[in-house]
Each structure stands twice: as structure tokens, then as C-alpha cells.
Design a protein around this motif. Structure first.
Motif, PDB file in Angstrom:
ATOM      1  N   SER A 251       0.818  -1.206   0.000  1.00 44.82           N
ATOM      2  CA  SER A 251       0.000   0.000   0.000  1.00 44.82           C
ATOM      3  C   SER A 251       0.858   1.265   0.000  1.00 44.82           C
ATOM      4  O   SER A 251       0.481   2.256  -0.615  1.00 44.82           O
ATOM      5  N   LEU A 252       2.002   1.241   0.679  1.00 44.38           N
ATOM      6  CA  LEU A 252       2.859   2.421   0.688  1.00 44.38           C
ATOM      7  C   LEU A 252       3.371   2.706  -0.719  1.00 44.38           C
ATOM      8  O   LEU A 252       3.381   3.857  -1.161  1.00 44.38           O
ATOM      9  N   GLN A 253       3.773   1.664  -1.430  1.00 43.77           N
ATOM     10  CA  GLN A 253       4.262   1.876  -2.792  1.00 43.77           C
ATOM     11  C   GLN A 253       3.153   2.429  -3.686  1.00 43.77           C
ATOM     12  O   GLN A 253       3.401   3.302  -4.520  1.00 43.77           O
ATOM     13  N   VAL A 254       1.952   1.954  -3.500  1.00 45.79           N
ATOM     14  CA  VAL A 254       0.814   2.458  -4.271  1.00 45.79           C
ATOM     15  C   VAL A 254       0.560   3.929  -3.925  1.00 45.79           C
ATOM     16  O   VAL A 254       0.347   4.763  -4.816  1.00 45.79           O
ATOM     17  N   ASP A 255       0.621   4.244  -2.626  1.00 41.39           N
ATOM     18  CA  ASP A 255       0.431   5.627  -2.190  1.00 41.39           C
ATOM     19  C   ASP A 255       1.506   6.543  -2.775  1.00 41.39           C
ATOM     20  O   ASP A 255       1.217   7.659  -3.213  1.00 41.39           O
ATOM     21  N   VAL A 256       2.739   6.068  -2.778  1.00 39.56           N
ATOM     22  CA  VAL A 256       3.844   6.858  -3.319  1.00 39.56           C
ATOM     23  C   VAL A 256       3.645   7.085  -4.819  1.00 39.56           C
ATOM     24  O   VAL A 256       3.844   8.196  -5.322  1.00 39.56           O
ATOM     25  N   MET A 257       3.248   6.043  -5.526  1.00 37.97           N
ATOM     26  CA  MET A 257       3.023   6.185  -6.972  1.00 37.97           C
ATOM     27  C   MET A 257       1.892   7.185  -7.261  1.00 37.97           C
ATOM     28  O   MET A 257       1.992   7.993  -8.176  1.00 37.97           O
ATOM     29  N   THR A 258       0.832   7.118  -6.468  1.00 44.51           N
ATOM     30  CA  THR A 258      -0.276   8.053  -6.631  1.00 44.51           C
ATOM     31  C   THR A 258       0.194   9.486  -6.382  1.00 44.51           C
ATOM     32  O   THR A 258      -0.126  10.396  -7.155  1.00 44.51           O
ATOM     33  N   ALA A 259       0.957   9.668  -5.321  1.00 45.30           N
ATOM     34  CA  ALA A 259       1.476  11.001  -5.007  1.00 45.30           C
ATOM     35  C   ALA A 259       2.447  11.479  -6.091  1.00 45.30           C
ATOM     36  O   ALA A 259       2.488  12.675  -6.408  1.00 45.30           O
ATOM     37  N   MET A 260       3.212  10.546  -6.676  1.00 45.82           N
ATOM     38  CA  MET A 260       4.122  10.913  -7.768  1.00 45.82           C
ATOM     39  C   MET A 260       3.339  11.441  -8.970  1.00 45.82           C
ATOM     40  O   MET A 260       3.735  12.430  -9.595  1.00 45.82           O
ATOM     41  N   LYS A 261       2.241  10.774  -9.290  1.00 44.19           N
ATOM     42  CA  LYS A 261       1.423  11.212 -10.423  1.00 44.19           C
ATOM     43  C   LYS A 261       0.877  12.618 -10.180  1.00 44.19           C
ATOM     44  O   LYS A 261       0.890  13.467 -11.081  1.00 44.19           O
TER      45      LYS A 261
ATOM     46  N   LEU B 270       8.411  15.668  -6.303  1.00 45.87           N
ATOM     47  CA  LEU B 270       8.712  14.567  -7.215  1.00 45.87           C
ATOM     48  C   LEU B 270      10.064  13.932  -6.885  1.00 45.87           C
ATOM     49  O   LEU B 270      10.190  12.706  -6.862  1.00 45.87           O
ATOM     50  N   ALA B 271      11.057  14.758  -6.595  1.00 46.49           N
ATOM     51  CA  ALA B 271      12.381  14.237  -6.231  1.00 46.49           C
ATOM     52  C   ALA B 271      12.301  13.410  -4.949  1.00 46.49           C
ATOM     53  O   ALA B 271      12.894  12.328  -4.854  1.00 46.49           O
TER      54      ALA B 271
ATOM     55  N   VAL C 212      11.936   7.985  -2.291  1.00 43.94           N
ATOM     56  CA  VAL C 212      11.202   7.011  -1.465  1.00 43.94           C
ATOM     57  C   VAL C 212      10.983   5.724  -2.258  1.00 43.94           C
ATOM     58  O   VAL C 212      11.244   4.622  -1.761  1.00 43.94           O
ATOM     59  N   LYS C 213      10.529   5.871  -3.485  1.00 39.27           N
ATOM     60  CA  LYS C 213      10.278   4.699  -4.324  1.00 39.27           C
ATOM     61  C   LYS C 213      11.559   3.894  -4.517  1.00 39.27           C
ATOM     62  O   LYS C 213      11.563   2.662  -4.419  1.00 39.27           O
ATOM     63  N   SER C 214      12.652   4.591  -4.757  1.00 43.64           N
ATOM     64  CA  SER C 214      13.946   3.936  -4.952  1.00 43.64           C
ATOM     65  C   SER C 214      14.369   3.155  -3.711  1.00 43.64           C
ATOM     66  O   SER C 214      14.790   1.994  -3.804  1.00 43.64           O
ATOM     67  N   GLU C 215      14.270   3.787  -2.535  1.00 39.85           N
ATOM     68  CA  GLU C 215      14.650   3.118  -1.289  1.00 39.85           C
ATOM     69  C   GLU C 215      13.785   1.885  -1.030  1.00 39.85           C
ATOM     70  O   GLU C 215      14.279   0.851  -0.580  1.00 39.85           O
ATOM     71  N   LEU C 216      12.494   1.997  -1.296  1.00 35.71           N
ATOM     72  CA  LEU C 216      11.600   0.859  -1.084  1.00 35.71           C
ATOM     73  C   LEU C 216      11.951  -0.292  -2.019  1.00 35.71           C
ATOM     74  O   LEU C 216      11.967  -1.459  -1.603  1.00 35.71           O
TER      75      LEU C 216
END
Length: 149
Positions: A2-12, A23-24, A29-33
Motif C-alpha cells: 500500500s505504501l508503494q501504491v500511495d507513493v506512486m499516486t502522489a508521484m502522479k 517529485l524528487a 522514497v520509491k527507490s529506497e523501497l
């Protein structure tokens, strides 16, 4: 996941808003995960505790960097770091206040019968475990020192 999904949504959202700072931070965050997930060598998701540890570490790194930049009078470099802290912090659980941390420290001291600085390690270990992700280790340490001194 769910965190990865939340991060992707926030990235969009950040991409659409053309918010480069957010965005940076979200890309970091996505990279670390992803790094944490692939480090185990499995395709399983990482635990929520691991996610919180990763995010806390990232926030701490950025706060430390910003503090160094501010000491050197480099506000131009400190501001993006602090902005990234705000973006990353939205994915962390709410942080406890000093009063709430103090209550937890006092409960722990009473429970194990700590009576001086020699017991600081025991108290820190227990309290840090209970408050993982909800409080900064430095804050906990300062409160424990004050109560045991």
C-alpha cells in the motif's frame, strides 16, 4: 504494498502539478523501497515496520543535511531538503509529542525499576522498540537522560 501504491499516486499528482521538489522526494522514497525489497532477494513485500524504518531514516538524513546547510548559511540548499522532509513525513505515522513520550518513558522506568544512568540502555531499548516510527531516537534519548539523571 500500500505504501508503494500511495507513493506512486502522489508521484502522479506531483508530476501533474509540476512540483519538482515533491517529485524528487517521492522518487527517492520509491527507490529506497525497491532497494529494500530487492535486497532480500525475494519478490515478497517488505513489512510495514521496515517501510517506517526506511522513511524515518530518509527524514533523518534530510533533516541532518538541512541542519548542516543552515550552519553554513546555505539556505538555498536547506530549503529543498526541508521541503522533502515534509513530503516524506506525510507517509509516516503521526509523531508523538514530548509529553506522550515522557509518559511512556516513566512507565518503562517504573516497570523495570531503573534507578540511574546505568539503566539507560535497558530503558532506551524498551522505549525505542515501543515507539519505533512514532518518535525520534534523539528525543527519546534526551527524555530518558533527564528522567534518569
Amino acid at each position: 504494498m500500500s505504501l508503494q501504491v500511495d507513493v506512486m499516486t502522489a508521484m502522479k499528482v506531483a508530476m501533474k502539478a509540476k512540483d519538482q521538489t515533491a517529485l524528487a522526494a517521492l522518487r527517492a522514497v520509491k527507490s529506497e523501497l525497491l532497494l529494500a525489497q530487492t535486497a532480500t532477494g525475494s519478490k515478497e513485500e517488505i513489512s510495514e515496520e521496515e517501510e517506517i524504518k526506511i522513511l524515518s531514516k530518509m527524514v533523518k538524513q534530510r533533516k541532518d543535511s538541512a541542519a548542516i546547510f543552515l550552519e553554513q548559511d546555505r539556505n538555498d540548499l536547506a530549503e529543498p531538503e526541508l521541503a522533502q522532509v515534509e513530503v516524506i513525513s506525510q507517509f509516516l505515522p503521526a509523531q508523538l509529542s514530548e509529553a506522550e513520550i515522557t509518559v511512556e518513558v516513566m512507565k518503562t522506568i517504573a516497570a523495570i525499576g531503573a534507578d540511574g544512568m546505568k539503566d539507560m540502555g535497558k530503558v532506551m531499548g524498551i522505549v525505542s522498540g515501543k515507539l519505533a516510527g512514532k518518535a525520534d531516537g534523539k528525543t527519546i534519548s534526551n527524555i530518558v537522560k533527564a528522567k534518569l539523571a
